[in-house]
Design a protein around this motif. Structure first.
Motif, PDB file in Angstrom:
ATOM      1  N   UNK A 208       0.837  -1.264   0.016  1.00 49.55           N
ATOM      2  CA  UNK A 208       0.011   0.077  -0.049  1.00 49.55           C
ATOM      3  C   UNK A 208       0.880   1.419   0.092  1.00 49.55           C
ATOM      4  N   UNK A 209       2.231   1.042   0.129  1.00 46.36           N
ATOM      5  CA  UNK A 209       2.912   2.268   0.379  1.00 46.36           C
ATOM      6  C   UNK A 209       3.096   2.849  -1.002  1.00 46.36           C
ATOM      7  N   UNK A 210       3.252   4.218  -1.184  1.00 54.65           N
ATOM      8  CA  UNK A 210       3.382   5.105  -2.306  1.00 54.65           C
ATOM      9  C   UNK A 210       4.558   4.805  -2.961  1.00 54.65           C
ATOM     10  N   UNK A 211       5.806   4.283  -2.311  1.00 55.39           N
ATOM     11  CA  UNK A 211       7.023   3.989  -2.865  1.00 55.39           C
ATOM     12  C   UNK A 211       6.989   2.757  -3.591  1.00 55.39           C
ATOM     13  N   UNK A 212       5.809   2.120  -3.386  1.00 55.84           N
ATOM     14  CA  UNK A 212       5.731   0.456  -4.242  1.00 55.84           C
ATOM     15  C   UNK A 212       4.978   0.906  -5.290  1.00 55.84           C
ATOM     16  N   UNK A 213       4.305   2.016  -5.684  1.00 50.78           N
ATOM     17  CA  UNK A 213       3.613   2.281  -6.608  1.00 50.78           C
ATOM     18  C   UNK A 213       4.135   2.035  -7.964  1.00 50.78           C
ATOM     19  N   UNK A 214       5.729   2.280  -7.991  1.00 48.25           N
ATOM     20  CA  UNK A 214       6.423   2.041  -9.187  1.00 48.25           C
ATOM     21  C   UNK A 214       6.501   0.541  -9.749  1.00 48.25           C
ATOM     22  N   UNK A 215       7.069  -0.149  -8.890  1.00 47.14           N
ATOM     23  CA  UNK A 215       7.183  -1.633  -9.175  1.00 47.14           C
ATOM     24  C   UNK A 215       5.882  -2.326  -9.188  1.00 47.14           C
ATOM     25  N   UNK A 216       5.065  -2.043  -8.225  1.00 43.83           N
ATOM     26  CA  UNK A 216       3.601  -2.833  -8.528  1.00 43.83           C
ATOM     27  C   UNK A 216       2.833  -2.178  -9.560  1.00 43.83           C
ATOM     28  N   UNK A 217       2.684  -0.932  -9.727  1.00 53.05           N
ATOM     29  CA  UNK A 217       1.906  -0.475 -10.744  1.00 53.05           C
ATOM     30  C   UNK A 217       2.510  -0.627 -12.266  1.00 53.05           C
ATOM     31  N   UNK A 218       3.799  -0.805 -12.349  1.00 51.15           N
ATOM     32  CA  UNK A 218       4.317  -1.012 -13.801  1.00 51.15           C
ATOM     33  C   UNK A 218       3.963  -2.477 -14.136  1.00 51.15           C
ATOM     34  N   UNK A 219       4.063  -3.402 -13.292  1.00 51.92           N
ATOM     35  CA  UNK A 219       3.723  -4.813 -13.563  1.00 51.92           C
ATOM     36  C   UNK A 219       2.168  -4.937 -14.132  1.00 51.92           C
ATOM     37  N   UNK A 220       1.472  -4.312 -12.929  1.00 53.41           N
ATOM     38  CA  UNK A 220       0.273  -4.558 -13.531  1.00 53.41           C
ATOM     39  C   UNK A 220      -0.385  -3.875 -14.751  1.00 53.41           C
ATOM     40  N   UNK A 221       0.075  -2.592 -14.869  1.00 51.75           N
ATOM     41  CA  UNK A 221      -0.260  -1.785 -15.922  1.00 51.75           C
ATOM     42  C   UNK A 221       0.470  -2.244 -17.231  1.00 51.75           C
ATOM     43  N   UNK A 222       1.579  -2.796 -17.140  1.00 49.04           N
ATOM     44  CA  UNK A 222       2.136  -3.446 -18.456  1.00 49.04           C
ATOM     45  C   UNK A 222       1.347  -4.817 -18.765  1.00 49.04           C
ATOM     46  N   UNK A 223       0.723  -5.463 -17.795  1.00 47.73           N
ATOM     47  CA  UNK A 223      -0.005  -6.704 -18.181  1.00 47.73           C
ATOM     48  C   UNK A 223      -1.396  -6.128 -18.549  1.00 47.73           C
ATOM     49  N   UNK A 224      -1.975  -5.427 -18.079  1.00 49.09           N
ATOM     50  CA  UNK A 224      -3.400  -4.922 -18.700  1.00 49.09           C
ATOM     51  C   UNK A 224      -3.028  -4.372 -20.091  1.00 49.09           C
ATOM     52  N   UNK A 225      -2.165  -4.010 -20.416  1.00 50.57           N
ATOM     53  CA  UNK A 225      -1.850  -3.416 -21.725  1.00 50.57           C
ATOM     54  C   UNK A 225      -1.704  -4.309 -22.555  1.00 50.57           C
ATOM     55  N   UNK A 226      -1.055  -5.396 -22.192  1.00 53.17           N
ATOM     56  CA  UNK A 226      -0.264  -6.479 -23.088  1.00 53.17           C
ATOM     57  C   UNK A 226      -1.624  -7.626 -23.252  1.00 53.17           C
ATOM     58  N   UNK A 227      -2.331  -7.812 -22.157  1.00 47.08           N
ATOM     59  CA  UNK A 227      -3.420  -8.847 -22.161  1.00 47.08           C
ATOM     60  C   UNK A 227      -4.845  -8.325 -22.288  1.00 47.08           C
ATOM     61  N   UNK A 228      -5.174  -7.392 -23.579  1.00 46.43           N
ATOM     62  CA  UNK A 228      -6.260  -6.843 -23.415  1.00 46.43           C
ATOM     63  C   UNK A 228      -7.333  -7.363 -24.568  1.00 46.43           C
ATOM     64  N   UNK A 229      -6.599  -8.441 -25.329  1.00 49.35           N
ATOM     65  CA  UNK A 229      -7.728  -8.767 -26.485  1.00 49.35           C
ATOM     66  C   UNK A 229      -8.775  -9.930 -26.161  1.00 49.35           C
ATOM     67  N   UNK A 230      -8.677 -10.804 -25.036  1.00 48.65           N
ATOM     68  CA  UNK A 230      -9.702 -11.531 -24.656  1.00 48.65           C
ATOM     69  C   UNK A 230     -10.362 -11.112 -23.443  1.00 48.65           C
ATOM     70  N   UNK A 231     -11.614 -11.739 -23.392  1.00 49.77           N
ATOM     71  CA  UNK A 231     -12.365 -11.111 -22.097  1.00 49.77           C
ATOM     72  C   UNK A 231     -11.844 -11.875 -20.867  1.00 49.77           C
TER      73      UNK A 231
END
Length: 322
Positions: free
Chosen positions: A90-113
């Motif tokens: 939950x720390x803001x200092x974890x937003x970069x490592x946590x957010x980059x992994x999740x955002x990258x995966x959401x942007x990569x795996x968007x084609x199937x439901x």
């Protein structure tokens, strides 16, 4: 090694918090992702040092640099209201490592439901932890309310993502790549207010300029939460809007078509580049110590303050959360 100057106040901001640049420097300091790797024992020592400095008990031989670094660790890992250690995710200092992994995966795996559903669920679970951790700690929330907030936000994200995913099947490919951002933005508009609903129901504690408590205000809570929603959407926007444009063009090159297996890791790294700047920039959009004009408060609270203090309190202040 610089000595500690006489009258040193460890809680005094190092940079002017009334300006965006000053707040940006502050959040670049405390959202530094390297602090995630600091051992728990060192964080505890930093807290002890900060609390000792507040009490006027600076250990002999301590330098100003040591105290400022301890304050950096303290601000990155401990809640500003309660002083309790925040969970790592939950720390803001974890937003970069946590957010980059999740955002990258959401942007990569968007084609199937199924892929959309899975990654939106993981992202909203992550967001729920972040929102709960960075709430105004003076307003407790029950497990039932946390559950309702989590289910509502996750449902909103999934409905938006799946609905738009199906709608964009016949649309230009780039529109489909923007579906994750639309889902994230919609969920933030639900997740944050729901997770902090106690603040909206009961208000947040407001103080005068000298931190003397004046009462609780629901309007102050609404203002703080609205600013946090804007900040969170702004935090995600550049990476989730610009990166799909970049990938749409890159994937047309023959060399990119030969390394499809690396598209996901590439997007994760690029998201990290965006978030390194956007996490502190988004946090710095509004002052952490938010203010509200006396005239904008609820009539009952305003009259109470005027009766006790006259016209000496033109503004009230409160922690808006992150």
């Amino acid at each position: 090694m610089a000595t500690v100057p006489l009258g040193f106040n460890i809680d005094a901001p190092r940079w002017d918090q009334s300006t965006f640049v000053g707040r940006l420097k502050h959040f670049l300091n405390i959202t530094d992702p390297r602090t995630v790797l600091v051992p728990e024992e060192e964080l505890d020592r930093a807290k002890t040092l900060v609390e000792g400095c507040r009490a006027g008990l600076v250990p002999p031989g301590s330098s100003q640099e040591q105290l400022l670094y301890a304050k950096k660790l303290y601000d990155s890992a401990f809640h500003p209201d309660s002083g309790e250690k925040m969970n790592l995710i939950g720390r803001m200092s974890f937003q970069v490592p946590g957010g980059m992994a999740l955002t990258g995966c959401m942007l990569q795996f968007y084609r199937t439901v199924p892929a959309v559903v899975f990654w939106q669920w993981v992202n909203q679970s992550f967001n729920a932890i972040v929102n709960y951790t960075n709430r105004n700690a003076a307003s407790p929330i029950s497990l039932r309310q946390i559950g309702v907030a989590y289910v509502t936000a996750t449902g909103t994200a999934l409905a938006t993502a799946v609905g738009l995913n199906l709608y964009t099947k016949r649309a230009p490919p780039l529109l489909a790549r923007w579906v994750p951002f639309a889902a994230v933005a919609a969920a933030n508009c639900v997740n944050i207010p729901m997770m902090r609903q106690q603040e909206i129901i009961n208000g947040v504690t407001v103080t005068d300029g000298d931190n003397n408590e004046l009462g609780r205000s629901r309007r102050a809570a609404a203002k703080g939460i609205a600013q946090v929603v804007v900040s969170r959407i702004t935090m995600a926007a550049p990476g989730m809007i610009i990166l799909p444009i970049i990938m749409e063009r890159l994937e047309k090159f023959p060399f990119m078509q030969r390394i499809r297996v690396l598209h996901g890791p590439l997007q994760v790294l690029l998201c990290g580049g965006f978030l390194l700047f956007m996490v502190p920039a988004a946090c710095a959009l509004f002052p952490q110590r938010c203010s509200l004009a006396l005239a904008d408060l609820e009539a009952e609270l305003r009259d109470s303050i005027v009766a006790k203090h006259g016209d000496k309190v033109p503004y009230v202040y409160f922690n808006k959360g992150l």
